[in-house]
Write a protein that holds these residues in place. Structure first.
Motif, PDB file in Angstrom:
ATOM      1  N   GLU A   1       0.834  -1.211   0.000  1.00 52.76           N
ATOM      2  CA  GLU A   1       0.000   0.000   0.000  1.00 52.76           C
ATOM      3  C   GLU A   1       0.864   1.254   0.000  1.00 52.76           C
ATOM      4  O   GLU A   1       0.533   2.251  -0.621  1.00 52.76           O
ATOM      5  CB  GLU A   1      -0.895   0.026   1.246  1.00 52.76           C
TER       6      GLU A   1
ATOM      7  N   HIS B   1      -5.546 -10.804  -6.215  1.00 49.51           N
ATOM      8  CA  HIS B   1      -6.101  -9.792  -5.316  1.00 49.51           C
ATOM      9  C   HIS B   1      -7.555 -10.137  -5.055  1.00 49.51           C
ATOM     10  O   HIS B   1      -8.271 -10.513  -5.981  1.00 49.51           O
ATOM     11  CB  HIS B   1      -6.003  -8.398  -5.921  1.00 49.51           C
TER      12      HIS B   1
ATOM     13  N   GLU C   1       1.014   8.888  -5.850  1.00 47.63           N
ATOM     14  CA  GLU C   1       0.480   9.538  -4.651  1.00 47.63           C
ATOM     15  C   GLU C   1       0.617  11.041  -4.818  1.00 47.63           C
ATOM     16  O   GLU C   1       1.363  11.529  -5.681  1.00 47.63           O
ATOM     17  CB  GLU C   1       1.250   9.062  -3.419  1.00 47.63           C
TER      18      GLU C   1
ATOM     19  N   THR D   1      -4.298  10.678  -4.353  1.00 50.82           N
ATOM     20  CA  THR D   1      -3.669   9.769  -5.317  1.00 50.82           C
ATOM     21  C   THR D   1      -4.228  10.053  -6.705  1.00 50.82           C
ATOM     22  O   THR D   1      -5.364  10.512  -6.843  1.00 50.82           O
ATOM     23  CB  THR D   1      -3.898   8.295  -4.913  1.00 50.82           C
TER      24      THR D   1
ATOM     25  N   ARG E   1      -4.557   8.399 -10.767  1.00 50.92           N
ATOM     26  CA  ARG E   1      -4.527   7.136 -11.514  1.00 50.92           C
ATOM     27  C   ARG E   1      -4.693   7.410 -13.007  1.00 50.92           C
ATOM     28  O   ARG E   1      -5.463   8.305 -13.382  1.00 50.92           O
ATOM     29  CB  ARG E   1      -5.667   6.204 -11.066  1.00 50.92           C
TER      30      ARG E   1
ATOM     31  N   TYR F   1       3.444   3.862  -8.821  1.00 52.34           N
ATOM     32  CA  TYR F   1       3.471   2.440  -9.197  1.00 52.34           C
ATOM     33  C   TYR F   1       3.238   2.292 -10.697  1.00 52.34           C
ATOM     34  O   TYR F   1       2.427   3.007 -11.291  1.00 52.34           O
ATOM     35  CB  TYR F   1       2.370   1.639  -8.480  1.00 52.34           C
TER      36      TYR F   1
ATOM     37  N   GLY G   1      -4.274   0.388  -8.100  1.00 52.42           N
ATOM     38  CA  GLY G   1      -2.855   0.270  -8.443  1.00 52.42           C
ATOM     39  C   GLY G   1      -2.265  -0.897  -7.680  1.00 52.42           C
ATOM     40  O   GLY G   1      -2.862  -1.389  -6.725  1.00 52.42           O
TER      41      GLY G   1
ATOM     42  N   HIS H   1     -10.543  -1.067   1.033  1.00 47.93           N
ATOM     43  CA  HIS H   1     -10.214   0.176   1.750  1.00 47.93           C
ATOM     44  C   HIS H   1     -11.412   0.714   2.522  1.00 47.93           C
ATOM     45  O   HIS H   1     -11.492   1.909   2.789  1.00 47.93           O
ATOM     46  CB  HIS H   1      -9.639   1.254   0.803  1.00 47.93           C
TER      47      HIS H   1
HETATM   48  C1  LIG Z   1      -5.201  -2.844  -4.719  1.00 47.23           C
HETATM   49  C2  LIG Z   1      -5.065  -1.523  -4.090  1.00 47.23           C
HETATM   50  O1  LIG Z   1      -6.009  -1.035  -3.504  1.00 47.23           O
HETATM   51  N1  LIG Z   1      -3.883  -0.928  -4.185  1.00 47.23           N
HETATM   52  C3  LIG Z   1      -3.627   0.394  -3.719  1.00 47.23           C
HETATM   53  C4  LIG Z   1      -2.211   0.786  -4.074  1.00 47.23           C
HETATM   54  C5  LIG Z   1      -1.812   2.124  -3.475  1.00 47.23           C
HETATM   55  C6  LIG Z   1      -0.792   2.862  -4.269  1.00 47.23           C
HETATM   56  C7  LIG Z   1      -0.344   4.161  -3.643  1.00 47.23           C
HETATM   57  N2  LIG Z   1      -0.097   4.101  -2.252  1.00 47.23           N
HETATM   58  C8  LIG Z   1      -1.365   5.247  -3.941  1.00 47.23           C
HETATM   59  O2  LIG Z   1      -2.160   5.584  -3.064  1.00 47.23           O
HETATM   60  O3  LIG Z   1      -1.351   5.794  -5.041  1.00 47.23           O
HETATM   61  C9  LIG Z   1      -4.618   1.370  -4.354  1.00 47.23           C
HETATM   62  O4  LIG Z   1      -4.946   2.361  -3.698  1.00 47.23           O
HETATM   63  O5  LIG Z   1      -5.060   1.170  -5.492  1.00 47.23           O
END
Ligand SMILES: CC(=O)N[C@@H](CCC[C@H](N)C(=O)O)C(=O)O
Length: 371
Positions: free
Chosen positions: A128, A154, A177, A248, A250, A287, A320, A346
């Motif tokens: 994480e 997962h 992040e 964060t 994406r 990531y 991610g 989460h």
């Molecule tokens: C599967 C999952 O929930 N993974 C996390 C990975 C976090 C990546 C990083 N810390 C961020 O917050 O960008 C997710 O939040 O997708």
């Protein structure tokens, strides 16, 4: 392990969630479990708070790896479980307790009856935050046992137990992040004209950031900008001198992530000007996307269906995973395992169904023995 034993291990692990690179109790638990297995074919190496466990094959020509992430999240548990987290403010809210249990269940079967090939189990810390996959991949321990193929799972709250979902190519997004610090001028609540209010600046920033995706990203492309946490100020009748946004971003395309960062920085300049403040931006951990190697898909679908489970072609998701770094270097894939929870990942109320543990072990074991 039968389903009761799997449930016990999952519950033990659920009680002790630990944040990235602090997984000392978890590592000790895993080690104790592994020490109780037949040792004839097993070798174990510690790496930081994680572990690498190799099961020697009977006539190996390659090494097949399976990766389980082991960290928890800074989330308050609200499940009401009698085996809820004993670590206040921390929870296995992303299913890593399941991921570890499935790895241990499979490892036990392999330790009792090894396959032809070497098998490497990676218990990886800090998925994480801040990301354990990349440094684990670069470690001497990993280089010594470098695998030829790798896969991971997962949990998927939205899929029923007995369902496995994946797809060829892009499965999970690129992530970055986002940490934004605001510095203005504090003062008395009754004299706002003498101050530079950072609660207001951070609030306007948050609202304006929501138009980045809708106005800067091609509607046929996809991206996310999420601010998950706002902090600022010290007292109800004072003007906040500082504030902090944590979030964060994406994207499916790497170029789109560059665009998001450019817009985030441009927005900061505008807010700095209009609120007469200073803003600093830190992108924290980034990531790499999870991209599945298509050559594994048909054989994997057959494995799932031969076991009597349902294979579903999934869509790409904006989640991610630092497992993306492993797939960048080693051929392999990731899949979703249905666990049927009303609450998602989460979420403090996530309750994955424990019947999925045995499904996971069956699928992972059969995959390892078939690759
Ligand atoms: C599967 C999952 O929930 N993974 C996390 C990975 C976090 C990546 C990083 N810390 C961020 O917050 O960008 C997710 O939040 O997708």
């Amino acid at each position: 392990m039968n389903s009761e034993a799997l449930q016990k291990v999952r519950r033990d692990l659920h009680k002790i969630p630990e944040l990235g690179f602090q997984e000392t109790k978890t590592q000790a638990y895993l080690l104790q479990f592994i020490e109780g297995l037949p040792q004839d074919y097993i070798e174990v190496k510690k790496w930081r708070t994680g572990l690498l466990v190799r099961v020697q094959g009977t006539n190996p020509s390659k090494t097949v790896a399976y990766r389980a992430d082991i960290d928890g999240l800074p989330i308050i548990e609200e499940t009401g479980y009698p085996f809820a987290s004993t670590h206040e403010g921390q929870m296995h809210a992303c299913g890593h307790d399941f991921h570890m249990t499935i790895a241990l269940g499979t490892l036990e079967r392999l330790a009792q009856s090894p396959t032809v090939e070497n098998v490497l189990f990676l218990f990886q810390p800090a998925e994480e935050n801040p990301g354990g996959a990349l440094p684990m991949l670069q470690s001497e321990e990993m280089k010594a046992w470098w695998p030829d193929e790798i896969f991971a799972l997962h949990i998927a709250p939205e899929h029923p137990v007995g369902t496995v979902a994946t797809k060829e190519g892009l499965l999970f997004a690129n992530t970055s992040e986002l940490y934004i610090d605001f510095k203005g001028k504090g003062g008395h609540a009754a004299y706002p004209h003498l101050t530079r209010d950072m609660v207001l600046a951070a609030s306007q920033y948050t609202v304006q950031a929501q138009s980045i995706v809708s106005r800067a990203v091609d509607p046929l492309d996809s991206a996310v900008v999420t601010i998950g946490k706002i902090t600022g100020g010290t007292v109800q009748n004072g003007i906040a001198e500082t504030a902090r946004l944590e979030g964060t971003m994406r994207s499916f395309k790497a170029d789109t992530m560059d665009l998001l960062k450019k817009k985030i920085e441009g927005l900061a300049k505008g807010i700095e000007y209009s609120h007469e403040c200073e803003i600093s931006i830190d992108y924290g951990s980034n990531y790499y996307q999870v991209k599945n190697d298509g050559t594994f898909m048909d054989p994997f679908q057959r494995i799932v269906e031969d076991l009597g489970y349902t294979f579903v072609e999934s869509k790409a998701a904006m989640t991610g995973e630092d497992f993306g770094y492993m797939l960048k270097e080693i051929p392999g894939f990731m899949f979703w395992l249905g666990v049927d929870s009303d609450y998602g990942l989460h979420n403090g109320s996530l309750k994955p169904k424990e019947e999925a543990l045995e499904v996971g072990v069956n699928v992972v074991e059969r995959t390892i023995r078939s690759l």
